[in-house]
Design a protein around this motif. Sequence first.
Motif, short mmCIF file in Angstrom:
data_model
loop_
_atom_site.label_atom_id
_atom_site.label_comp_id
_atom_site.label_asym_id
_atom_site.label_seq_id
_atom_site.Cartn_x
_atom_site.Cartn_y
_atom_site.Cartn_z
N ARG A 103 -16.72 1.96 -0.08
CA ARG A 103 -15.34 1.91 -0.23
C ARG A 103 -14.40 0.98 0.70
O ARG A 103 -13.65 0.41 0.24
N TYR A 132 -3.36 1.48 -2.91
CA TYR A 132 -4.16 2.36 -2.02
C TYR A 132 -3.49 3.12 -0.86
O TYR A 132 -2.24 2.63 -0.49
N LYS A 154 -7.68 -5.64 -2.11
CA LYS A 154 -6.16 -6.09 -1.48
C LYS A 154 -6.07 -7.37 -1.19
O LYS A 154 -4.80 -7.92 -1.26
N LEU A 194 -12.23 -2.08 -0.84
CA LEU A 194 -10.91 -2.27 -0.40
C LEU A 194 -10.62 -3.51 -0.13
O LEU A 194 -9.60 -4.35 -0.28
#
Length: 189
Positions: free
Chosen positions: A20, A37, A28, A24
Amino acid sequence: QDKKIDILMLGAIDDFYPERKKYLNLLKNTKNINFFYRSHPGYDFQKKINKNHIFGDKYFKTLRNAKIFVTCGTKLNLPIIKLYEILASNCLLMCGKINNLNKIGLINGKNFIKIKETDLLKKIKYFLNNNKQRKLIAKNGLELIKNKFTNQVQARKQYKIIKLISEKHVPIKLLNNFKTHHSLRKKMI
């Protein structure tokens, strides 16, 4: 329903969720997608409610408003409850390695999409550009939940297990006493 969020991630980002964290970092910094998020509110979030926290009804509304949800199954590759919540929201689940996929009923390409850090962006781009296929896989995920994981289905499974155990291991005399006790109790109520 017109879903406004292209890619959604909700939850903790720490060493228990190593994939995860990688996802991310990739997402991003990716342009041309609507990526949303929020971190996990914590387990005592009710003591310090923050308007940015997403939980309860707001959590499920956010899930239903997303096209694709990206997550993982922890460093132990466990099928966490979030997977079922995502599938139940009619959102396309993209997930890293999970143990016992066949026991859960998850089939890559049918009711979810298996991802790795190396193919995540490619798969996201593909499914954002192929609405019909994305919606079909999400619908299949929702059907999996309806057919295997509703309270009624799970209650029937538990009943069958309890019945099987009681038929094989509980003396008939004890069962008869239970029936008598149960019928007396009904009369008293």
